[in-house]
Design an enzyme around this catalytic site. Structure first.
Site, PDB file in Angstrom:
ATOM      1  CG  HIS A 194      12.163 -57.322  21.620  1.00  0.00           C
ATOM      2  ND1 HIS A 194      12.093 -58.253  20.604  1.00  0.00           N
ATOM      3  CD2 HIS A 194      11.170 -56.424  21.392  1.00  0.00           C
ATOM      4  CE1 HIS A 194      11.096 -57.931  19.787  1.00  0.00           C
ATOM      5  NE2 HIS A 194      10.523 -56.826  20.240  1.00  0.00           N
TER       6      HIS A 194
ATOM      7  CG  ASP B 126       4.961 -57.686  19.839  1.00  0.00           C
ATOM      8  OD1 ASP B 126       5.462 -57.155  18.831  1.00  0.00           O
ATOM      9  OD2 ASP B 126       4.765 -57.088  20.902  1.00  0.00           O
TER      10      ASP B 126
ATOM     11  CG  HIS C 255       8.124 -55.651  16.669  1.00  0.00           C
ATOM     12  ND1 HIS C 255       7.020 -54.955  17.148  1.00  0.00           N
ATOM     13  CD2 HIS C 255       8.736 -54.836  15.780  1.00  0.00           C
ATOM     14  CE1 HIS C 255       6.977 -53.765  16.568  1.00  0.00           C
ATOM     15  NE2 HIS C 255       8.008 -53.666  15.732  1.00  0.00           N
TER      16      HIS C 255
ATOM     17  CG  ASP D 279       3.200 -54.678  18.052  1.00  0.00           C
ATOM     18  OD1 ASP D 279       2.676 -55.811  18.038  1.00  0.00           O
ATOM     19  OD2 ASP D 279       4.323 -54.459  18.530  1.00  0.00           O
TER      20      ASP D 279
END
Length: 393
Positions: free
Chosen positions: A137, A173, A175, A262
């Site tokens: 990120h 991921d 995200h 996740d």
């Protein structure tokens, strides 16, 4: 050292810790390593201890102003000026607060991903795994989403600069892999494929199907967002199709993959409802395609994963077991209830606040079915069709 795969790890990466209550917990690195060792799947000869990234390597992606601010906030007592500037650089949030020595610690993380890239690109091994990495990120001039420096982006930039290779970056991921996407949004030699929960409901709010790259890089960015409560069948149907088509179209020289775990139903920071099955099958798909298209060149990084007790050690172990073609993977296909090593369970049960699973794979037949399964599956198919509309079948 095995020709097949190298396990990159440095003890200093365990210091990448924001505070005692933060969900990003490096203990998961120790738990995974211990599980693999107790399973007889990881030998000392397979380890490689990396050096820290140099400033010149960080600057392949990050701005000098940002690196200087990270250094200033890394002091035991930062100056008033550094603290005032922290907000501008995204380093004063609840998610990504500055902490002492973060420059050195995160430079060690970045160094691990560079080392993994060098191992593979130099031909020392076909595959390299660096579970401490995957901080996807961080932006060139800003920290975000638990990430200070973006080791994945730096490793890709290193490969581009030193080896002039075409890189496919695959982000699994839950995200969206926004920092890596934006770092290479105009680059026709880096293709980013992110498979994630839709940003309508989840940080960082990006990763829509119409984010396709820009300029010379148009079409080199592929985002496949899925609906909340997506389950294994729908996730893997989409992942396998996207991977097959993108790899065949782009023809990369190397695959760099990020393996946040996740998307599991037990993860507290997302809404996808998958089991450990996808963490067996996704590495298998990447492994096969790396050998089919990239002469085996595959660099794998860690990432998110916040149920560190029940999910992360098993999910990350499957990566290494796949890379090394360990016999345990064949046993799992025949014995879905194969137990975890008793010595590992005895050790970590003492520390875990939660009851640990006793088998490598989840017993999904005991899970409550998602009532909107067919609707979610169909929505994911329609979204994927749009996401891949410019990628030849």
């Amino acid at each position: 050292m095995s020709k097949n795969a190298v396990y990159v790890f440095h003890e200093d990466e365990l210091q990448y810790r924001f505070n005692d209550t933060h969900p990003f917990d490096p203990e998961r690195l120790l738990m995974t390593r211990d599980l693999l060792e107790k399973a007889g799947a990881l030998q000392q000869s397979q380890f490689r201890k990396p050096r820290k990234a140099l400033d010149e390597q960080l600057l392949l992606v990050h701005t000098p102003e940002y690196v200087n601010e990270v250094k200033a906030l890394s002091e035991p007592v930062p100056t008033d000026k550094a603290i005032r500037e922290a907000e501008r650089f995204g380093l004063d949030t609840e998610d990504t607060p500055y902490f002492a020595n973060m420059h050195d610690v995160t430079s060690q993380v970045v160094g691990g991903s560079i080392e993994a890239a060098e191992i593979v690109m130099s031909g020392l091994a076909d595959h390299a795994l660096h579970l401490g990495g995957g901080l996807h990120h961080a932006m060139p001039n800003k920290g975000a989403g638990f990430c200070i420096y973006n080791d994945a982006s730096v490793a890709i930039a290193y490969i581009r600069e030193r080896y002039d290779a075409k890189v496919l970056y695959v982000d699994t991921d839950v995200h969206h892999g926004d920092g890596v996407q934006w770092s290479f949004y105009h680059d026709p030699n880096v293709c980013t494929l992110s498979f994630h929960e839709t940003g309508k409901y989840l940080f960082p709010g990006t990763g829509a199907v119409n984010e396709r790259g820009d300029g010379d890089g148009y079409g080199m960015c592929v985002n496949v967002p899925v609906e909340p409560y997506t389950e294994d069948d729908s996730w893997m149907e989409g992942f396998d199709e996207a991977m097959e088509r993108v790899v065949r179209f782009f023809k990369p020289d190397v695959i760099v993959s990020q393996h946040g775990c996740d998307a599991h139903a037990l993860d507290p920071l997302a809404h996808v409802h998958c089991s450990t099955r996808i963490y067996v099958e996704m590495p298998g798909t990447i492994h096969r395609l790396a050998h089919q298209y990239c002469q085996g060149r595959w660099v794998a990084l860690g990432g998110g994963g916040y149920d560190i007790w029940r999910v992360v050690p098993r999910a990350w172990s499957f990566l290494w077991l796949t890379m090394t073609e360990h016999p345990l993977m064949d046993r799992l296909s025949r014995e879905p209830s194969l137990p975890l090593p008793k010595t590992w369970l005895d050790e970590w049960t003492k520390r875990s606040p939660l009851e640990l699973p006793h088998t490598w794979l989840d017993s999904v037949e005991q899970w409550t079915p998602i009532p909107r399964r067919d609707e979610i599956t169909e929505k994911n198919r329609r979204t994927r069709e749009i996401a891949l509309m410019y990628v030849p079948k």
